[in-house]
Design a protein around this motif. Structure first.
Motif, PDB file in Angstrom:
ATOM      1  N   VAL A 187      -5.138   7.737   1.764  1.00  0.00           N
ATOM      2  CA  VAL A 187      -5.489   7.080   0.155  1.00  0.00           C
ATOM      3  C   VAL A 187      -6.646   7.312  -0.094  1.00  0.00           C
ATOM      4  CG1 VAL A 187      -5.050   5.098  -1.018  1.00  0.00           C
ATOM      5  CG2 VAL A 187      -3.249   5.557   0.609  1.00  0.00           C
ATOM      6  N   VAL A 188      -6.922   7.496  -1.377  1.00  0.00           N
ATOM      7  CA  VAL A 188      -8.315   7.792  -1.972  1.00  0.00           C
ATOM      8  C   VAL A 188      -8.345   6.454  -2.869  1.00  0.00           C
ATOM      9  CG1 VAL A 188     -10.055   9.188  -3.074  1.00  0.00           C
ATOM     10  CG2 VAL A 188      -8.532  10.299  -1.405  1.00  0.00           C
ATOM     11  N   ALA A 189      -9.235   5.722  -2.404  1.00  0.00           N
ATOM     12  CA  ALA A 189      -9.551   4.706  -3.387  1.00  0.00           C
ATOM     13  C   ALA A 189     -10.833   4.775  -4.042  1.00  0.00           C
ATOM     14  CB  ALA A 189      -9.726   2.958  -2.936  1.00  0.00           C
ATOM     15  N   THR A 190     -11.116   4.441  -5.470  1.00  0.00           N
ATOM     16  CA  THR A 190     -12.242   4.685  -6.144  1.00  0.00           C
ATOM     17  C   THR A 190     -13.212   3.535  -6.706  1.00  0.00           C
ATOM     18  OG1 THR A 190     -11.181   6.602  -7.108  1.00  0.00           O
ATOM     19  CG2 THR A 190     -13.392   5.968  -7.811  1.00  0.00           C
ATOM     20  N   ALA A 191     -14.357   3.555  -6.015  1.00  0.00           N
ATOM     21  CA  ALA A 191     -15.136   2.335  -6.250  1.00  0.00           C
ATOM     22  C   ALA A 191     -16.294   2.831  -7.183  1.00  0.00           C
ATOM     23  CB  ALA A 191     -16.043   1.747  -5.018  1.00  0.00           C
ATOM     24  N   GLY A 192     -15.801   3.034  -8.741  1.00  0.00           N
ATOM     25  CA  GLY A 192     -16.637   3.505  -9.555  1.00  0.00           C
ATOM     26  C   GLY A 192     -15.837   4.630 -10.214  1.00  0.00           C
ATOM     27  N   THR A 193     -15.012   4.728 -10.911  1.00  0.00           N
ATOM     28  CA  THR A 193     -14.502   6.016 -11.435  1.00  0.00           C
ATOM     29  C   THR A 193     -15.287   6.585 -12.499  1.00  0.00           C
ATOM     30  OG1 THR A 193     -13.131   4.701 -13.317  1.00  0.00           O
ATOM     31  CG2 THR A 193     -11.932   5.047 -11.061  1.00  0.00           C
ATOM     32  N   THR A 194     -15.395   8.042 -12.655  1.00  0.00           N
ATOM     33  CA  THR A 194     -16.283   8.572 -13.540  1.00  0.00           C
ATOM     34  C   THR A 194     -15.909   8.094 -14.841  1.00  0.00           C
ATOM     35  OG1 THR A 194     -16.182  10.474 -12.003  1.00  0.00           O
ATOM     36  CG2 THR A 194     -17.081  10.888 -14.198  1.00  0.00           C
ATOM     37  N   ASP A 195     -14.775   7.956 -15.292  1.00  0.00           N
ATOM     38  CA  ASP A 195     -14.651   7.723 -16.632  1.00  0.00           C
ATOM     39  C   ASP A 195     -14.851   6.189 -17.127  1.00  0.00           C
ATOM     40  OD1 ASP A 195     -14.224  10.173 -17.979  1.00  0.00           O
ATOM     41  OD2 ASP A 195     -12.029  10.061 -18.018  1.00  0.00           O
ATOM     42  N   PHE A 196     -14.365   5.375 -16.202  1.00  0.00           N
ATOM     43  CA  PHE A 196     -14.339   3.824 -16.543  1.00  0.00           C
ATOM     44  C   PHE A 196     -15.311   3.047 -15.810  1.00  0.00           C
ATOM     45  CE2 PHE A 196     -10.198   5.798 -17.685  1.00  0.00           C
ATOM     46  CZ  PHE A 196     -10.411   5.453 -19.217  1.00  0.00           C
ATOM     47  N   GLY A 197     -15.912   3.601 -14.612  1.00  0.00           N
ATOM     48  CA  GLY A 197     -16.465   2.905 -13.509  1.00  0.00           C
ATOM     49  C   GLY A 197     -15.729   1.619 -13.144  1.00  0.00           C
ATOM     50  N   SER A 198     -14.370   1.874 -13.228  1.00  0.00           N
ATOM     51  CA  SER A 198     -13.533   0.849 -12.535  1.00  0.00           C
ATOM     52  C   SER A 198     -13.398   0.922 -10.906  1.00  0.00           C
ATOM     53  CB  SER A 198     -12.017   1.065 -12.952  1.00  0.00           C
ATOM     54  OG  SER A 198     -11.602   2.308 -13.028  1.00  0.00           O
ATOM     55  N   ILE A 199     -13.112  -0.280 -10.444  1.00  0.00           N
ATOM     56  CA  ILE A 199     -13.273  -0.462  -9.080  1.00  0.00           C
ATOM     57  C   ILE A 199     -11.681  -1.041  -8.495  1.00  0.00           C
ATOM     58  CG2 ILE A 199     -14.105  -1.493  -6.946  1.00  0.00           C
ATOM     59  CD1 ILE A 199     -16.811  -1.967  -8.714  1.00  0.00           C
ATOM     60  N   ASP A 200     -11.310  -0.028  -7.838  1.00  0.00           N
ATOM     61  CA  ASP A 200      -9.726  -0.195  -7.310  1.00  0.00           C
ATOM     62  C   ASP A 200      -9.734  -1.590  -6.226  1.00  0.00           C
ATOM     63  OD1 ASP A 200      -8.463   2.081  -8.599  1.00  0.00           O
ATOM     64  OD2 ASP A 200      -8.723   3.368  -6.734  1.00  0.00           O
ATOM     65  N   PRO A 201      -8.706  -2.126  -6.420  1.00  0.00           N
ATOM     66  CA  PRO A 201      -8.469  -3.218  -5.560  1.00  0.00           C
ATOM     67  C   PRO A 201      -8.636  -2.924  -4.052  1.00  0.00           C
ATOM     68  CG  PRO A 201      -6.438  -2.641  -6.372  1.00  0.00           C
ATOM     69  CD  PRO A 201      -7.394  -1.817  -7.265  1.00  0.00           C
ATOM     70  N   LEU A 202      -9.790  -2.901  -3.460  1.00  0.00           N
ATOM     71  CA  LEU A 202     -10.005  -2.315  -2.401  1.00  0.00           C
ATOM     72  C   LEU A 202      -9.409  -3.394  -1.095  1.00  0.00           C
ATOM     73  CD1 LEU A 202     -13.952  -1.328  -2.391  1.00  0.00           C
ATOM     74  CD2 LEU A 202     -11.563   0.088  -2.828  1.00  0.00           C
ATOM     75  N   PRO A 203      -9.410  -4.574  -1.098  1.00  0.00           N
ATOM     76  CA  PRO A 203      -8.710  -5.417  -0.114  1.00  0.00           C
ATOM     77  C   PRO A 203      -7.179  -5.167   0.062  1.00  0.00           C
ATOM     78  CG  PRO A 203     -10.361  -6.804  -1.176  1.00  0.00           C
ATOM     79  CD  PRO A 203     -10.321  -5.447  -2.112  1.00  0.00           C
ATOM     80  N   GLU A 204      -6.528  -5.119  -1.122  1.00  0.00           N
ATOM     81  CA  GLU A 204      -5.253  -4.928  -1.213  1.00  0.00           C
ATOM     82  C   GLU A 204      -4.774  -3.438  -0.750  1.00  0.00           C
ATOM     83  OE1 GLU A 204      -6.914  -6.214  -3.554  1.00  0.00           O
ATOM     84  OE2 GLU A 204      -6.154  -7.863  -4.220  1.00  0.00           O
ATOM     85  N   ILE A 205      -5.717  -2.665  -0.971  1.00  0.00           N
ATOM     86  CA  ILE A 205      -5.164  -0.914  -0.666  1.00  0.00           C
ATOM     87  C   ILE A 205      -5.619  -0.857   0.797  1.00  0.00           C
ATOM     88  CG2 ILE A 205      -6.026   1.397  -0.971  1.00  0.00           C
ATOM     89  CD1 ILE A 205      -6.697   0.689  -3.824  1.00  0.00           C
ATOM     90  N   ALA A 206      -6.559  -1.437   1.182  1.00  0.00           N
ATOM     91  CA  ALA A 206      -6.989  -1.437   2.957  1.00  0.00           C
ATOM     92  C   ALA A 206      -5.640  -2.181   3.641  1.00  0.00           C
ATOM     93  CB  ALA A 206      -8.245  -2.338   3.121  1.00  0.00           C
ATOM     94  N   ALA A 207      -4.993  -3.176   2.959  1.00  0.00           N
ATOM     95  CA  ALA A 207      -4.025  -3.646   3.835  1.00  0.00           C
ATOM     96  C   ALA A 207      -2.889  -2.869   3.716  1.00  0.00           C
ATOM     97  CB  ALA A 207      -3.685  -5.220   3.208  1.00  0.00           C
ATOM     98  N   LEU A 208      -2.398  -2.078   2.656  1.00  0.00           N
ATOM     99  CA  LEU A 208      -1.464  -1.215   2.604  1.00  0.00           C
ATOM    100  C   LEU A 208      -1.622  -0.084   3.415  1.00  0.00           C
ATOM    101  CD1 LEU A 208      -0.632  -1.189  -1.254  1.00  0.00           C
ATOM    102  CD2 LEU A 208       0.964  -1.899   0.597  1.00  0.00           C
ATOM    103  N   CYS A 209      -2.967   0.273   3.527  1.00  0.00           N
ATOM    104  CA  CYS A 209      -3.052   1.588   4.576  1.00  0.00           C
ATOM    105  C   CYS A 209      -3.088   1.128   6.000  1.00  0.00           C
ATOM    106  CB  CYS A 209      -4.641   2.078   4.191  1.00  0.00           C
ATOM    107  SG  CYS A 209      -4.775   2.995   2.708  1.00  0.00           S
ATOM    108  N   ALA A 210      -3.364  -0.082   6.373  1.00  0.00           N
ATOM    109  CA  ALA A 210      -3.165  -0.387   7.691  1.00  0.00           C
ATOM    110  C   ALA A 210      -1.592  -0.718   7.950  1.00  0.00           C
ATOM    111  CB  ALA A 210      -3.975  -1.833   7.940  1.00  0.00           C
ATOM    112  N   ARG A 211      -0.926  -1.273   7.036  1.00  0.00           N
ATOM    113  CA  ARG A 211       0.441  -1.527   7.028  1.00  0.00           C
ATOM    114  C   ARG A 211       1.042  -0.074   7.391  1.00  0.00           C
ATOM    115  NH1 ARG A 211       3.932  -3.697   2.544  1.00  0.00           N
ATOM    116  NH2 ARG A 211       2.130  -5.284   2.690  1.00  0.00           N
ATOM    117  N   TYR A 212       0.873   1.257   6.713  1.00  0.00           N
ATOM    118  CA  TYR A 212       1.503   2.066   6.976  1.00  0.00           C
ATOM    119  C   TYR A 212       0.582   3.129   7.723  1.00  0.00           C
ATOM    120  CZ  TYR A 212       4.655   1.153   3.252  1.00  0.00           C
ATOM    121  OH  TYR A 212       5.768   0.443   2.472  1.00  0.00           O
ATOM    122  N   GLY A 213      -0.339   2.760   8.289  1.00  0.00           N
ATOM    123  CA  GLY A 213      -1.146   3.712   9.190  1.00  0.00           C
ATOM    124  C   GLY A 213      -1.867   4.929   8.653  1.00  0.00           C
TER     125      GLY A 213
END
Length: 480
Positions: A229-255
Motif C-alpha cells: 500500500v502506498v500512502a502519500t504524505a504530501g500529494t503533488t497536486d494538493f499537498g494532502s496527507i493520507d490518514p497514516l495511522p488508519e492505513i498502517a493498521a489496515l496494512c498490519a491486519r492484512y500483512g
C-alpha cells in the motif's frame, strides 16, 4: 590540456574560474526582477543551436558571457517570490557550498575505497532521518536521485518480500492522488497494467480508508496478493496527507508492506509546529524523502529508508572489480550494496553542511513559514468571489481556478484559466502550475519560498483574474 584538470598545479586556476562563475550567478540573483523573462522556444533555440561545440573559446569570461545569453538571462528562477509553480524550492547557502565542495572533490558514493568519509556522512544522515521518522534500531536506507527512484526501490523491496511466484497476482494499492511514479514503478518491475489499484479519495484528497479496506478484502477474496500500500504524505497536486495511522493498521491486519511517499511532506520531520501531521509514518516499512523539496536543498538530494535494513539485500549485486563477495565478511561499508545506482554523487554533503550550519529547527522554521503562507493564501482565495479554491492546505499547496463573474459555461471557464496561465508565463511576471480536478482545469500555487508574501499572492491572483477577463472579453468580441 593538463591545466584544465583539478590538481596541485591548477589550484589558482580553479579558484579564479569558480569565483568568476559564482560572481556572475550572484549578480543575476541580486538583480532578477521577474521569475522568468517569457522567452519562447523559437527565440531561444537558435541561440543554443548556433554554438559550435567543436570550437572552444579558451576563456572563462567569454564562456560565461555566452552562458549569460543562452541560460542565465532566461532561466526560471525559483528563488523569486513570484515563482509559485512546481515543487521547486530556493536553496539555502550552506547547501550551495556543499554542492561546490562535492563537485570539486568528485567522490563516488558506491564503494568505501572511493569515498571513505563521504560514506560515513551519508550513513549518519540516513540514521538521523530514520530516527526522525521513528523507524527503529534496524532501520537503514540510501540516498537516491529523487522520489521516483526511491518509490521504485521501495516497491522492488516490497515485491521481493511478497514471496509469490506469480507477478501477475501482485497488486499495489495507492490513492487516486498518488504520484505517477507508482504506476511507472509497477511497469518497470514487470507487473501487469492492472497492478496498481487506485483507491478513492475524500473531499480533502486523502485516501479513503474504508475504500482501502474494501480493496484489500477484494484482493484476498480474488486470490490476488496485495504486495504494498502506498500512502502519500504530501500529494503533488494538493499537498494532502493520507490518514497514516488508519492505513498502517489496515496494512498490519492484512500483512501488507506499507510504503509512505513523503517526498513532499518530509519537511514536517524538521517542523517546529506541524510535526504531528506525520503521525503514523513511524509504522511504515519504507519511506521516500526528498530533501530537495522541503529541506531547501539543491537537486538532487533524496533518500529511501526502510524499517528493516536487511531488506536492502534485494538491491545487492557483487562484482569482482567493485564490491567482491569475498569482502562481505569484512563488513566493508560499500553503499553500492544498497543502491540501484552504481556511480553516485555525494549529495548527502549538502544536507550535512545545512544541518551543521542551520540546525534542523532552522530548516523546519522555513518549512513552517511556507505552510503558514499557504493557510493565509487559502483565506484570500476563500474570501475572493473571483476564485474557487479546492481544499484547505495541509502543507503549502493551493489548487484553485478563476471563475469570472457572469460566466457559467465550465468549458469556457476552463479555457479562461488555461489562457491566464499561459499569458502569465509569457509575461514572466509570475509562474504558476496547472492541473485537472474532476475533469476541469485548475491552477496551482506550490509555495516553497519563505520570501513569498501574502502581498505577492494577492498580486498574482489579480494578474490571473486580469488575463482571464481579457481572454473572455476577446472571446466575446470574436463571437460578435
Amino acid at each position: 590540456m593538463r591545466s584544465h584538470l583539478l590538481n596541485d598545479l591548477t589550484a589558482e586556476h580553479y579558484r579564479r574560474s569558480v569565483t568568476e562563475g559564482v560572481e556572475r550567478v550572484a549578480a543575476k540573483l541580486a538583480t532578477t526582477e521577474r521569475p522568468f523573462t517569457g522567452v519562447t522556444v523559437d527565440a531561444l533555440a537558435p541561440r543554443v543551436e548556433r554554438i559550435d561545440l567543436d570550437r572552444p573559446l579558451h576563456d572563462t569570461a567569454a564562456v560565461l558571457d555566452e552562458l549569460e545569453e543562452i541560460y542565465l538571462r532566461d532561466a526560471v528562477y525559483f528563488h523569486h517570490p513570484r515563482y509559485l509553480a512546481h515543487l521547486n524550492c530556493p536553496v539555502v547557502i550552506p547547501a550551495v557550498v556543499g554542492e561546490a565542495v562535492l563537485s570539486a572533490v568528485n567522490s563516488s558514493l558506491d564503494t568505501w575505497d572511493q569515498s571513505a568519509g563521504g560514506t560515513l556522512i551519508e550513513r549518519r544522515l540516513i540514521d538521523w532521518t530514520a530516527a526522525r521518522i521513528g523507524l527503529g534500531p534496524a532501520a537503514d536506507g540510501v540516498f537516491t536521485s529523487g522520489g521516483t527512484q526511491s518509490n521504485l526501490q521501495a516497491l522492488l523491496l516490497a515485491r521481493e518480500e511478497a514471496k509469490t511466484g506469480s507477478l501477475g497476482r501482485l497488486r499495489i494499492l495507492a490513492s487516486e492522488a498518488s504520484h505517477f511514479s507508482v504506476q511507472k514503478a509497477a511497469k518497470l518491475l514487470g507487473l501487469g497494467q492492472d497492478a496498481v489499484i487506485p483507491v478513492p479519495v475524500d473531499r480533502d484528497r486523502r485516501m479513503r480508508t474504508v475504500a482501502l479496506a474494501r480493496e484489500l478484502e477484494r484482493c484476498t477474496r480474488d486470490g490476488l496478493v496485495a504486495m504494498a500500500v502506498v500512502a502519500t504524505a504530501g500529494t503533488t497536486d494538493f499537498g494532502s496527507i493520507d490518514p497514516l495511522p488508519e492505513i498502517a493498521a489496515l496494512c498490519a491486519r492484512y500483512g501488507v508492506w506499507l510504503h509512505v511517499d513523503a517526498a513532499y511532506g518530509c519537511g514536517l520531520l524538521a517542523s517546529v509546529k506541524y510535526r504531528d501531521r506525520l503521525a503514523g509514518i513511524e509504522r511504515a516499512d519504507s519511506v521516500t524523502v526528498d530533501y530537495h523539496k522541503s529541506f531547501f536543498q539543491p537537486v538532487s538530494s533524496s533518500a529511501v529508508l526502510v524499517r528493516d535494513g536487511a531488506t536492502l539485500r534485494h538491491a545487492t549485486y557483487h562484482a569482482d572489480y567493485l564490491n567482491p563477495r569475498r569482502t562481505a565478511p569484512e563488513r566493508v561499508p560499500n553503499q553500492v550494496d544498497k543502491s540501484l545506482q552504481t556511480t553516485r554523487r555525494f549529495d548527502a554533503l549538502k544536507l550535512w553542511l545545512t544541518l551543521r550550519t542551520m540546525g534542523a529547527d532552522g530548516i523546519g522554521e522555513l518549512f513552517d513559514e511556507v505552510c503558514d503562507l499557504a493557510r493565509d493564501g487559502w483565506r484570500l482565495l476563500a474570501a475572493d468571489p473571483r476564485f474557487d479554491v479546492v481544499v484547505e492546505p495541509a502543507l503549502s499547496t493551493l489548487v484553485f481556478r478563476c471563475v469570472p463573474a457572469g460566466v457559467t459555461d465550465p468549458a469556457e471557464i476552463d479555457r479562461a484559466n488555461l489562457h491566464a496561465r499561459k499569458a502569465l508565463f509569457a509575461s514572466g511576471d509570475a509562474v504558476v502550475a496547472a492541473t485537472r480536478v474532476d475533469g476541469r482545469h485548475y491552477l496551482k500555487f506550490t509555495l516553497l519560498n519563505p520570501e513569498t508574501t501574502t502581498a505577492d499572492i494577492a498580486a498574482v491572483l489579480d494578474l490571473i483574474a486580469g488575463h482571464a477577463e481579457q481572454y473572455l472579453g476577446a472571446s466575446l468580441d470574436r463571437a460578435s
